[in-house]
Design a protein around this motif. Structure first.
Motif, PDB file in Angstrom:
ATOM      1  N   GLU A 103      -0.013  -4.048  -5.381  1.00 62.46           N
ATOM      2  CA  GLU A 103       1.369  -3.643  -5.671  1.00 62.46           C
ATOM      3  C   GLU A 103       2.051  -4.645  -6.594  1.00 62.46           C
ATOM      4  O   GLU A 103       2.808  -4.262  -7.489  1.00 62.46           O
ATOM      5  CB  GLU A 103       2.144  -3.499  -4.365  1.00 62.46           C
ATOM      6  N   GLN A 104       1.798  -5.937  -6.399  1.00 66.99           N
ATOM      7  CA  GLN A 104       2.437  -6.949  -7.239  1.00 66.99           C
ATOM      8  C   GLN A 104       1.796  -7.030  -8.623  1.00 66.99           C
ATOM      9  O   GLN A 104       2.487  -7.232  -9.622  1.00 66.99           O
ATOM     10  CB  GLN A 104       2.377  -8.318  -6.558  1.00 66.99           C
ATOM     11  N   LEU A 105       0.481  -6.854  -8.687  1.00 62.39           N
ATOM     12  CA  LEU A 105      -0.208  -6.965  -9.972  1.00 62.39           C
ATOM     13  C   LEU A 105      -0.120  -5.707 -10.819  1.00 62.39           C
ATOM     14  O   LEU A 105      -0.234  -5.780 -12.053  1.00 62.39           O
ATOM     15  CB  LEU A 105      -1.687  -7.293  -9.742  1.00 62.39           C
ATOM     16  N   LEU A 136       0.322   0.635  -7.088  1.00 64.45           N
ATOM     17  CA  LEU A 136      -0.312   0.988  -5.821  1.00 64.45           C
ATOM     18  C   LEU A 136      -0.150   2.481  -5.598  1.00 64.45           C
ATOM     19  O   LEU A 136       0.967   2.989  -5.534  1.00 64.45           O
ATOM     20  CB  LEU A 136       0.329   0.207  -4.668  1.00 64.45           C
ATOM     21  N   HIS A 137      -1.272   3.196  -5.477  1.00 63.16           N
ATOM     22  CA  HIS A 137      -1.226   4.663  -5.378  1.00 63.16           C
ATOM     23  C   HIS A 137      -1.634   5.204  -4.014  1.00 63.16           C
ATOM     24  O   HIS A 137      -1.303   6.343  -3.690  1.00 63.16           O
ATOM     25  CB  HIS A 137      -2.142   5.289  -6.437  1.00 63.16           C
ATOM     26  N   MET A 138      -2.339   4.422  -3.214  1.00 63.59           N
ATOM     27  CA  MET A 138      -2.867   4.963  -1.960  1.00 63.59           C
ATOM     28  C   MET A 138      -3.106   3.818  -0.995  1.00 63.59           C
ATOM     29  O   MET A 138      -3.535   2.735  -1.390  1.00 63.59           O
ATOM     30  CB  MET A 138      -4.182   5.702  -2.241  1.00 63.59           C
ATOM     31  N   THR A 139      -2.820   4.075   0.296  1.00 66.42           N
ATOM     32  CA  THR A 139      -3.049   3.035   1.304  1.00 66.42           C
ATOM     33  C   THR A 139      -3.853   3.526   2.507  1.00 66.42           C
ATOM     34  O   THR A 139      -4.589   2.742   3.100  1.00 66.42           O
ATOM     35  CB  THR A 139      -1.719   2.446   1.804  1.00 66.42           C
ATOM     36  N   THR A 140      -3.706   4.785   2.889  1.00 65.09           N
ATOM     37  CA  THR A 140      -4.437   5.297   4.051  1.00 65.09           C
ATOM     38  C   THR A 140      -4.909   6.725   3.812  1.00 65.09           C
ATOM     39  O   THR A 140      -4.245   7.513   3.129  1.00 65.09           O
ATOM     40  CB  THR A 140      -3.566   5.271   5.331  1.00 65.09           C
ATOM     41  N   VAL A 141      -6.066   7.038   4.407  1.00 65.88           N
ATOM     42  CA  VAL A 141      -6.677   8.356   4.261  1.00 65.88           C
ATOM     43  C   VAL A 141      -6.995   8.888   5.649  1.00 65.88           C
ATOM     44  O   VAL A 141      -7.418   8.136   6.542  1.00 65.88           O
ATOM     45  CB  VAL A 141      -7.963   8.268   3.414  1.00 65.88           C
ATOM     46  N   LEU A 144      -4.035   0.554  -9.696  1.00 65.51           N
ATOM     47  CA  LEU A 144      -4.459   0.121 -11.021  1.00 65.51           C
ATOM     48  C   LEU A 144      -3.873  -1.247 -11.312  1.00 65.51           C
ATOM     49  O   LEU A 144      -2.684  -1.486 -11.053  1.00 65.51           O
ATOM     50  CB  LEU A 144      -4.007   1.110 -12.096  1.00 65.51           C
ATOM     51  N   VAL A 145      -4.697  -2.130 -11.844  1.00 66.97           N
ATOM     52  CA  VAL A 145      -4.242  -3.440 -12.291  1.00 66.97           C
ATOM     53  C   VAL A 145      -4.599  -3.551 -13.768  1.00 66.97           C
ATOM     54  O   VAL A 145      -5.783  -3.596 -14.122  1.00 66.97           O
ATOM     55  CB  VAL A 145      -4.890  -4.579 -11.483  1.00 66.97           C
TER      56      VAL A 145
END
Length: 419
Positions: A273-275, A278-283, A295-296
């Protein structure tokens, strides 16, 4: 960003953020299993000349028109033509030549009769002999024609085809010895955890060997990518941030394991998230609920859980399709079959459950799924002995009776396979 998304949404999300990599030209043997990036054409007719399909005798078919057991036809053998030789002489009616498999068919003949059905009357069957035929033959019988497989300029492998081992032979016969294919993604593998030591070391109290990096690198390699195992990263935000930033600047895809949940030492989500984005955290899956993707600087970064089975399932079901898309493949997902549960199983969690196990075929041809005895997400052994993942649907809990039909994701069958 939704707190928890379905597996289908997770796959679509990741696939939407990757594209096929640039094209590179590689030697023929280096393109096996890879996707061709442009049409490949033959530089000549294949075969370049009409030739015999078997060892036998080249004849004029009309000479044998009336041949039978009661009235065999005898022909004099002019010469013997081996593969690589050329017979340029003339032949009258009543004459033939002994010919070997692959030898050019002389222009004065129009058929080949296999050796086994011809009787030698005089000599040894070679030049100067007399041989006997007891049945007629058709014009062009046992002849492989020039250009039978391809003509000069024909497209022999099309854009998007995967080159097989037979394809290598086909391309070689067509003069194609270098092939443009999509580049393999270079994948950085980063294990996180202050408790980890390299697999070459003997762990001390409180330590464990870093096995995840080897398993995930193997998964990446099996998917066609080029993995590199990077140094273990301690449980530190700053250390992980630096490692991810460096890897994202160097590699095509970054995979971390461990630190994907919400504990005090789980940092992959805030790092991504900082770099970057952030698109997804849990499935909605088990094992492997905690799956981080973002994506960074445009490079996909995926944070897998630390538990081996959770990391394995996340890689196989979500990351592998993305790596295949980056290589130009169009089939992204493993083949599935329907099988019956071999015995009762219980499902306590409402998430979609992926059970490790194997398939057994009964005498009536039906398939049964035999779950691994230990379904712990912390074990590699059951996965080593599993050939598939049986899927128990989300939002359903309780007992699933033996004999219930379940969908099984095949781990040992290529995505292109049609069942």
């Amino acid at each position: 960003m939704a707190e928890m998304i379905s597996l289908e949404e997770a796959r679509a999300l990741v696939l939407a953020h990757v594209e096929a990599l640039p094209v590179e030209t590689v030697p023929l043997l280096a393109c096996i299993g890879r996707v061709v990036a442009s049409d490949q054409r033959s530089d000549m007719d294949v075969a370049p000349f009409a030739h015999s399909a078997m060892d036998g005798y080249a004849v004029k078919a009309e000479d044998l028109a009336g041949a039978s057991e009661d009235a065999p036809v005898r022909l004099r053998v002019l010469a013997e033509v081996a593969a690589g030789d050329v017979f340029e002489g003339k032949a009258d009616h009543g004459e033939c030549v002994r010919i070997m498999t692959g030898a050019p068919l002389p222009e004065c003949f129009d058929a080949v009769v296999k050796y086994e059905v011809v009787r030698t009357v005089e000599g040894d069957g070679a030049g100067g002999s007399v041989v006997e035929f007891s049945s007629p033959t058709g014009v062009r019988s046992n002849v492989r024609e020039a250009g039978e497989e391809a003509h000069e300029g024909d497209v022999v492998i099309t854009t998007g085809e995967v080159v097989s081992t037979a394809g290598a032979g086909f391309l070689a016969s067509c003069g194609v010895l270098e092939v443009p294919v999509y580049r393999r993604p270079r994948v950085a593998i980063i294990a996180t955890g202050s408790e980890l030591v390299d697999a070459t070391e003997r762990p001390q109290a409180g330590q464990i060997r870093n096995s995840n990096s080897y398993a995930l690198a193997a998964c990446a390699q099996a998917a066609g990518a080029v993995p590199e195992i990077l140094p273990i990263v301690e449980d530190s935000f700053d250390a992980l941030k630096a490692a991810v930033a460096d890897a994202a600047a160097t590699y095509d895809f970054v995979v971390t394991s461990g630190g994907a949940a919400n504990g005090d030492f789980d940092f992959i989500k805030p790092v991504v998230e900082q770099l970057g984005e952030l698109h997804m955290t849990t499935v909605n899956m088990r094992p492997g609920k905690a799956q981080t993707f973002g994506l960074v600087n445009g490079t996909p970064v995926f944070g897998l859980p630390g538990n081996p089975a959770a990391a394995f399932c996340g890689f196989e079901l979500i990351i592998r399709p993305a790596l295949r898309k980056m290589q130009g493949y169009t089939a992204f997902h493993r083949a599935t079959v329907t099988a019956r549960l071999a015995h009762d199983v219980r499902k306590k969690d409402p998430r979609r459950l992926f059970m490790r196990g194997s398939l057994v075929r009964a005498e009536d041809g039906s398939l049964s799924f035999v779950p691994a005895k230990n379904q712990s997400s912390g074990l590699f052994g059951p996965i080593q002995r599993s050939s598939c993942l049986a899927v128990l649907p989300e939002f359903e809990t309780g007992s699933f009776a033996g004999g219930t039909d379940v969908t099984c994701v095949l781990l040992d069958v290529p995505e292109e396979t049609v069942l």
